[in-house]
Write an enzyme that holds these catalytic residues in place. Structure first.
Site, short mmCIF file in Angstrom:
data_model
loop_
_atom_site.label_atom_id
_atom_site.label_comp_id
_atom_site.label_asym_id
_atom_site.label_seq_id
_atom_site.Cartn_x
_atom_site.Cartn_y
_atom_site.Cartn_z
N TRP A 129 3.95 2.84 -2.67
CA TRP A 129 3.19 3.48 -1.59
C TRP A 129 3.83 3.06 -0.26
O TRP A 129 4.06 1.87 -0.03
CB TRP A 129 1.74 3.00 -1.67
CG TRP A 129 0.82 3.57 -0.64
CD1 TRP A 129 0.73 4.87 -0.25
CD2 TRP A 129 -0.16 2.85 0.12
NE1 TRP A 129 -0.25 5.01 0.70
CE2 TRP A 129 -0.81 3.78 0.96
CE3 TRP A 129 -0.55 1.51 0.18
CZ2 TRP A 129 -1.83 3.42 1.83
CZ3 TRP A 129 -1.57 1.16 1.04
CH2 TRP A 129 -2.19 2.10 1.86
N ASP A 210 -2.59 -3.84 -7.53
CA ASP A 210 -3.24 -2.88 -6.64
C ASP A 210 -3.86 -1.79 -7.51
O ASP A 210 -3.16 -1.07 -8.22
CB ASP A 210 -2.17 -2.27 -5.70
CG ASP A 210 -2.80 -1.38 -4.63
OD1 ASP A 210 -4.03 -1.23 -4.62
OD2 ASP A 210 -2.03 -0.85 -3.79
N LYS A 245 -11.21 6.55 -3.56
CA LYS A 245 -10.97 7.71 -4.41
C LYS A 245 -12.06 7.87 -5.46
O LYS A 245 -12.62 8.95 -5.60
CB LYS A 245 -9.61 7.60 -5.11
CG LYS A 245 -8.53 6.87 -4.34
CD LYS A 245 -7.92 7.70 -3.24
CE LYS A 245 -6.99 6.82 -2.42
NZ LYS A 245 -6.20 7.52 -1.47
C1 LMR Z 1 -2.05 8.26 -0.08
O1 LMR Z 1 -1.13 7.60 -0.56
O2 LMR Z 1 -1.92 9.45 0.23
C2 LMR Z 1 -3.40 7.63 0.11
O3 LMR Z 1 -3.39 6.33 -0.38
C3 LMR Z 1 -3.87 7.72 1.50
C4 LMR Z 1 -3.12 6.84 2.46
O4 LMR Z 1 -3.79 6.09 3.16
O5 LMR Z 1 -1.90 6.87 2.49
#
Ligand code: LMR
Length: 395
Positions: A129, A210, A245
């Site tokens: 992420w 996570d 979510k």
């Molecule tokens: C995403 O990856 O789209 C979500 O976790 C929202 C975010 O805060 O990035």
């Protein structure tokens, strides 16, 4: 003082939301931010959440501070949701605190790691992420990467991952996604988790797991398989979880950070450090989302309703995966996209170039992250033909 500042680009994920909102094309499709949408493209409030909010409205009688730990009932219910009936709870070696969303949990975890060891190193999957690689350095951590996604074969580079984890110094932290890997949708199988846990045990690094999408993969318990196995086998571990979510509480900002330590005494010490870190960042977490979650999880009726609503969201995302693959074939696309149906959770990489991603945005008003990460929940019966046709054209 402010005169020396240089403007920064919008966040690669959140920036897309603003662009999508401004787009006047009636055919536009939002596959950007990881937010669940129903068939009508709407992120509705869950029914169990509405009922819990009404209950809270009728019964809440004070807005006094709740303290850095947050609500004890929420923390307790979240521990059970995360771990089930687990030895770390029975042995009294885990402490959970409420945090402002999953991102808040990660930041708190990062500060806690820095309190344990300054300049510590955290290993994240390649890719991970995007915000992981921004928020950990902000808390003073060094970020290193281990191989994870095999872009060419659209699968997991498990051998590469395992080999890299075996070389991680024992004082480092390794971040693992519990389920619904963001951004690749490529999860570890149970057998692969068993091997990763074995390496963690032998090497001695600290796992940080996570779990932002519990319930969106294969089920609430199934998605926690690797996390629970890890917790059975290591002495120390950190878990960051989110209610954004699975409870649809995105803007309420509610998540949790759990520390597992070797004994009740050491986990109490760790918790005192965690609370001091929290006090220094935001003092106390917001209460509303936690109250909703604890009302739902502590009521048999609302919890059952919630299970059903999570299943409905999960089933829709999974059927969207299959639908897109079918429609691409129907539209004469030769390239093999069947991997999308085999992956899991909210995201997959389409596997196109950044230029093609931009072309989809500019010419077809289809929005996805530059890496070609698609939020699968944005697909619907009403837009999938247009999506598949547009992809066929840019290919
Ligand atoms: C995403 O990856 O789209 C979500 O976790 C929202 C975010 O805060 O990035």
């Amino acid at each position: 003082m402010f005169g020396s500042l240089k403007a920064l680009p919008a966040d690669p994920i959140l920036g897309l939301l603003a662009k999508y909102k401004e787009d006047v094309n009636p055919l536009k499709i939002d596959l950007g931010v990881g937010v669940y949408k129903n068939e009508a493209g709407h992120t509705a409030i869950l029914k169990c959440v509405k009922t819990a909010e009404q209950h809270r409205f009728n019964t809440e009688n004070s807005k006094v501070y709740i303290g850095p730990t947050g609500s004890p009932l929420f923390n307790d219910e979240m521990s059970k949701l995360i771990f089930g009936d687990h030895k770390v709870l029975n042995e009294n070696r885990a402490r959970t605190v409420s945090t402002p969303g999953g991102t808040g949990a990660l930041r708190v975890a990062a500060e806690f790691i820095t309190s344990c060891k300054s300049n510590a190193t955290i290993w994240v999957s390649n890719p991970t992420w995007a915000n992981h690689t921004a928020l950990f350095p902000a808390a003073g951590l060094n970020v290193k990467v281990y191989p994870y996604y095999d872009y060419e074969n659209k699968t997991l580079d498990f051998d590469g991952m395992l080999a890299a984890l075996k070389e991680v110094p024992k004082d480092d932290v390794v971040l693992l996604h519990a389920c619904c890997h963001n951004p690749s949708g490529m999860d570890l199988s149970q057998e692969q988790w068993q091997q990763v846990v074995e390496v963690a045990k032998n090497v001695g690094f600290t796992p940080l797991i996570d779990m932002a999408y519990q319930g969106f993969g294969t089920g609430l318990d199934e998605d926690a398989y690797g996390l629970r196995l890890m917790a059975e086998n290591v002495k120390e571990m950190i878990v960051c979880s989110s209610c954004s979510k699975n409870f649809g509480l995105y803007r309420e900002r509610i998540g949790a950070c759990t520390i597992i330590a070797e004994s009740t005494t050491s986990v109490e010490i760790a918790k005192s450090v965690l609370l001091s870190d929290i006090r220094g960042i935001y003092s106390m977490p917001p209460a509303h989302g936690a109250a909703i979650v604890e009302i739902i999880l502590s009521s048999d009726e609302l919890r059952t309703q919630w299970y059903g609503e999570v299943k409905e969201m999960r089933d829709r995302v999974n059927s969207n995966r299959r639908l897109l693959v079918e429609k691409l074939i129907e539209n004469g696309v030769q390239r093999d996209f069947s991997f999308i149906a085999r992956q899991s959770g909210m995201f997959s990489f389409l596997g196109i170039t950044p230029e093609q991603v931009q072309q989809l945005q500019d010419e077809y008003s289809i929005y996805m992250v530059g890496s070609s990460r698609m939020s699968i929940a944005g697909i619907a019966n009403s837009n999938v033909d247009y999506l598949a046709q547009s992809i066929a054209k840019i290919l």
